[in-house]
Write a protein that holds these residues in place. Structure first.
Motif: not given
Length: 167
Positions: A62-73, A88-91
């Motif tokens: 499981l990876w997590k990273f920041k892209y712009g204003s969101v966190e992407v998993f 996925w990414s919560a919006v």
């Protein structure tokens, strides 16, 4: 050599070339190290050294990273053809203002602007998500899925929060 014999030879050569091409394409997807590909894609997208990886007890990555204003998993359940890659990414947190209008908007966007991703609801949040089995998944498809989810989420989170946020 007659013209007919020449044409047969050309067709035979093209057939071998097509077979070779198919073999090359098959080899491209069967020998893929998906973990390495995912980490390379994340390295190109992540911001502020935000990338993290974990190995959940149930297995996989499981990876997590920041892209712009969101966190992407990015979740990889394993490395066999039957395993899956989920991005996925919560919006938007729910409940939201005017949820019927929000749901209509998300369905319309699913039909017109999400490519291989889609909007959905997970655990009280609207997310952008894409799920794919590893069978015949090429490195370029891995890159495309991660990039699409990150971009759609980043392009829509602030707009959705401004219009529908916190009921």
């Amino acid at each position: 050599m007659t013209s007919y014999q020449s044409e047969q030879k050309t067709v035979a050569n093209e057939s071998v070339s097509n077979d070779e091409l198919i073999n090359e394409l098959t080899q491209e997807t069967t020998g893929v190290n998906h973990i390495e590909v995912i980490e390379n894609v994340i390295d190109t997208l992540e911001q502020d050294d935000s990338a993290m990886v974990s190995h959940p007890p149930e297995g996989g990555y499981l990876w997590k990273f920041k892209y712009g204003s969101v966190e992407v998993f990015v979740q990889l359940t394993g490395t066999t053809d039957e395993d899956t890659l989920t991005v996925w990414s919560a919006v938007l947190k729910l409940p939201a203002k005017d949820e019927p209008r929000l749901m209509r908007k998300l369905l319309e966007m699913n039909c017109s602007s999400t490519f291989e991703a889609r909007f959905g609801i997970i655990g009280g949040q609207v997310v952008v998500i894409s799920i794919r089995t590893l069978a015949e998944l090429s490195p370029s498809e891995v890159s495309r899925l991660i990039t699409i989810v990150a971009t759609i989420a980043d392009n829509n989170d602030e707009v959705l929060q401004a219009e529908f946020g916190a009921a």
